[in-house]
Design a protein around this motif. Sequence first.
Motif, short mmCIF file in Angstrom:
data_model
loop_
_atom_site.label_atom_id
_atom_site.label_comp_id
_atom_site.label_asym_id
_atom_site.label_seq_id
_atom_site.Cartn_x
_atom_site.Cartn_y
_atom_site.Cartn_z
N ARG A 20 28.94 4.55 -26.20
CA ARG A 20 27.90 5.18 -25.38
C ARG A 20 27.90 4.61 -23.97
NH1 ARG A 20 22.56 2.78 -26.94
NH2 ARG A 20 23.60 1.11 -25.81
N ASP A 21 27.90 3.29 -23.86
CA ASP A 21 27.84 2.65 -22.55
C ASP A 21 29.09 2.92 -21.71
OD1 ASP A 21 25.36 1.73 -23.32
OD2 ASP A 21 26.02 -0.34 -23.64
N GLN A 22 30.24 2.99 -22.37
CA GLN A 22 31.47 3.29 -21.65
C GLN A 22 31.48 4.73 -21.15
OE1 GLN A 22 34.77 2.08 -24.16
NE2 GLN A 22 33.79 0.11 -24.54
N TRP A 23 31.00 5.65 -21.97
CA TRP A 23 30.88 7.05 -21.57
C TRP A 23 29.93 7.15 -20.37
CZ3 TRP A 23 27.20 10.88 -21.10
CH2 TRP A 23 27.66 12.19 -21.10
N LEU A 24 28.81 6.44 -20.45
CA LEU A 24 27.83 6.46 -19.36
C LEU A 24 28.39 5.84 -18.08
CD1 LEU A 24 24.55 5.66 -21.28
CD2 LEU A 24 25.11 7.80 -20.10
N LEU A 25 29.19 4.80 -18.20
CA LEU A 25 29.80 4.19 -17.03
C LEU A 25 30.68 5.21 -16.31
CD1 LEU A 25 30.57 1.77 -15.21
CD2 LEU A 25 32.38 1.25 -16.87
N CYS A 26 31.51 5.92 -17.07
CA CYS A 26 32.36 6.95 -16.46
C CYS A 26 31.52 8.04 -15.81
CB CYS A 26 33.29 7.55 -17.51
SG CYS A 26 34.53 6.42 -18.13
N MET A 27 30.46 8.45 -16.49
CA MET A 27 29.62 9.53 -15.93
C MET A 27 28.89 9.05 -14.69
SD MET A 27 28.90 12.66 -16.01
CE MET A 27 29.55 13.20 -17.59
N GLN A 28 28.38 7.84 -14.70
CA GLN A 28 27.68 7.31 -13.53
C GLN A 28 28.62 7.23 -12.33
OE1 GLN A 28 26.21 3.23 -13.82
NE2 GLN A 28 24.38 3.86 -12.70
N MET A 29 29.82 6.76 -12.55
CA MET A 29 30.79 6.65 -11.46
C MET A 29 31.24 8.03 -10.98
SD MET A 29 32.98 3.37 -12.82
CE MET A 29 34.02 3.24 -11.36
N ALA A 30 31.43 8.95 -11.90
CA ALA A 30 31.83 10.32 -11.53
C ALA A 30 30.72 11.01 -10.74
CB ALA A 30 32.20 11.12 -12.77
N LEU A 31 29.48 10.81 -11.15
CA LEU A 31 28.35 11.37 -10.39
C LEU A 31 28.32 10.79 -8.98
CD1 LEU A 31 25.56 11.23 -13.12
CD2 LEU A 31 26.36 13.32 -11.98
N ALA A 32 28.52 9.48 -8.87
CA ALA A 32 28.50 8.83 -7.56
C ALA A 32 29.60 9.38 -6.66
CB ALA A 32 28.64 7.32 -7.71
N ASP A 33 30.73 9.74 -7.25
CA ASP A 33 31.87 10.24 -6.48
C ASP A 33 31.78 11.72 -6.12
OD1 ASP A 33 32.99 7.72 -6.62
OD2 ASP A 33 34.48 8.23 -8.15
N THR A 34 30.93 12.47 -6.82
CA THR A 34 30.95 13.93 -6.63
C THR A 34 29.63 14.57 -6.25
OG1 THR A 34 30.60 14.29 -9.00
CG2 THR A 34 32.90 14.23 -8.23
N VAL A 35 28.52 13.94 -6.55
CA VAL A 35 27.21 14.56 -6.29
C VAL A 35 26.57 13.88 -5.09
CG1 VAL A 35 24.93 15.09 -7.26
CG2 VAL A 35 26.96 15.15 -8.73
N THR A 36 26.41 14.63 -4.01
CA THR A 36 25.89 14.05 -2.77
C THR A 36 24.37 13.93 -2.74
OG1 THR A 36 25.89 16.23 -1.72
CG2 THR A 36 27.86 14.86 -1.42
N ASP A 37 23.67 14.75 -3.48
CA ASP A 37 22.21 14.74 -3.52
C ASP A 37 21.76 13.57 -4.39
OD1 ASP A 37 19.51 15.17 -4.32
OD2 ASP A 37 19.72 17.34 -4.14
N GLU A 38 21.26 12.51 -3.75
CA GLU A 38 20.92 11.28 -4.47
C GLU A 38 19.83 11.50 -5.51
OE1 GLU A 38 19.46 6.69 -3.66
OE2 GLU A 38 20.01 7.95 -1.96
N ALA A 39 18.81 12.28 -5.18
CA ALA A 39 17.73 12.53 -6.14
C ALA A 39 18.26 13.28 -7.37
CB ALA A 39 16.61 13.32 -5.48
#
Length: 143
Positions: free
Chosen positions: A93-112
Amino acid sequence: MQATEQPVLTPYQRIGGDTVIRKLVDRFYELMDELPETYAARKIHPADLTESGNKLFDYLSGWLGGPQRYVEKHGHPMLRRRHLPYAIGPDERDQWLLCMQMALADTVTDEALRTALFAQFVQLGEHMRNRPEATPMRQPGGR
């Protein structure tokens, strides 16, 4: 003079539709392939991540309020049920979330939006967990 109401945008629209969702999914699986610390999550997936990526893209499209591609192709997601054959514990779970958190940071510009989506992914990740918390090791000679 009457104020005009602003249309309420879905997360699918806010994120940037198919283009950004595809970038998010591609980056997510790139990270899972690249990061040695995500080995446990990666080994749950097939060697070729193409179909996994397509399914995640289809799922996220509908989950975010866009086209319901996953449902059209595969029926109701029943995510937990579909993942029961795989051991998903806290590490996965935590590894999946790490990848998703990093992918979000790299692709989604809207911080909120990025923050709100990650909070939802945390809940989703916990929902998918089907193995208990790790149990502490017993001391040698202990009972």
